[in-house]
Write a protein that holds these residues in place. Structure first.
Motif, PDB file in Angstrom:
ATOM      1  N   MET A  83      -4.015  -4.970 -24.892  1.00 43.34           N
ATOM      2  CA  MET A  83      -2.928  -5.932 -24.697  1.00 43.34           C
ATOM      3  C   MET A  83      -1.698  -5.198 -24.190  1.00 43.34           C
ATOM      4  SD  MET A  83      -3.423  -8.292 -28.114  1.00 43.34           S
ATOM      5  CE  MET A  83      -2.888  -7.007 -29.231  1.00 43.34           C
ATOM      6  N   LEU A  86       3.297  -7.058 -23.901  1.00 41.42           N
ATOM      7  CA  LEU A  86       3.271  -8.024 -25.003  1.00 41.42           C
ATOM      8  C   LEU A  86       4.582  -8.791 -25.100  1.00 41.42           C
ATOM      9  CD1 LEU A  86       1.309  -5.884 -27.555  1.00 41.42           C
ATOM     10  CD2 LEU A  86       0.707  -8.218 -26.889  1.00 41.42           C
ATOM     11  N   ASP A  90       3.052 -13.688 -28.368  1.00 43.97           N
ATOM     12  CA  ASP A  90       1.701 -13.174 -28.639  1.00 43.97           C
ATOM     13  C   ASP A  90       1.518 -12.877 -30.129  1.00 43.97           C
ATOM     14  OD1 ASP A  90       1.980 -11.265 -25.623  1.00 43.97           O
ATOM     15  OD2 ASP A  90       0.823 -13.116 -25.912  1.00 43.97           O
TER      16      ASP A  90
END
Length: 119
Positions: A83, A86, A90
């Motif tokens: 990921m 971010l 999130d």
């Protein structure tokens, strides 16, 4: 039966990165897809990404395209979610899930790992 164990969650600043891991054990041979979902308190669990266990083809929800990457290591029976970039939105508990061959739903779930993105 399949057992799933997630790891890699934590606290990160907006714009940062985290990599989640999900180690699977048990009857892996029946797995068609492994996926990541996330859930915010008071809301339904939402799909994030999935990967075809045999050919590795990925699929993402629109909100994470270009930021998240799902991958797998068949030798380690592990799926990853990288990921990047971010955002505070999130922030959620991220769950790993398995959809077995012949199933129309995800039939095995991990316990979840918390991801918190600060602004």
């Amino acid at each position: 039966q399949v057992q799933l164990a997630e790891s890699g969650g934590g606290l990160v600043q907006a714009g940062g990165s985290l990599r989640l891991s999900c180690a699977a054990s048990g009857r892996i041979s029946s797995t068609r897809y492994m996926a990541w979902f996330h859930q915010v308190p008071g809301k339904e669990r939402e799909f994030v990404a999935r990967i075809n266990w045999s050919d590795g083809s990925p699929y993402y929800t629109d909100s994470v395209k270009g930021r998240f990457t799902i991958s797998r290591d068949n030798a380690k029976n592990t799926v990853y979610l990288q990921m990047n970039s971010l955002k505070p939105e999130d922030t959620a508990v991220y769950y790993c899930a398995v959809r077995s061959s012949g199933r129309l739903y995800y039939d095995y779930w991990g316990q979840g790992t918390q991801v918190t993105v600060s602004s």
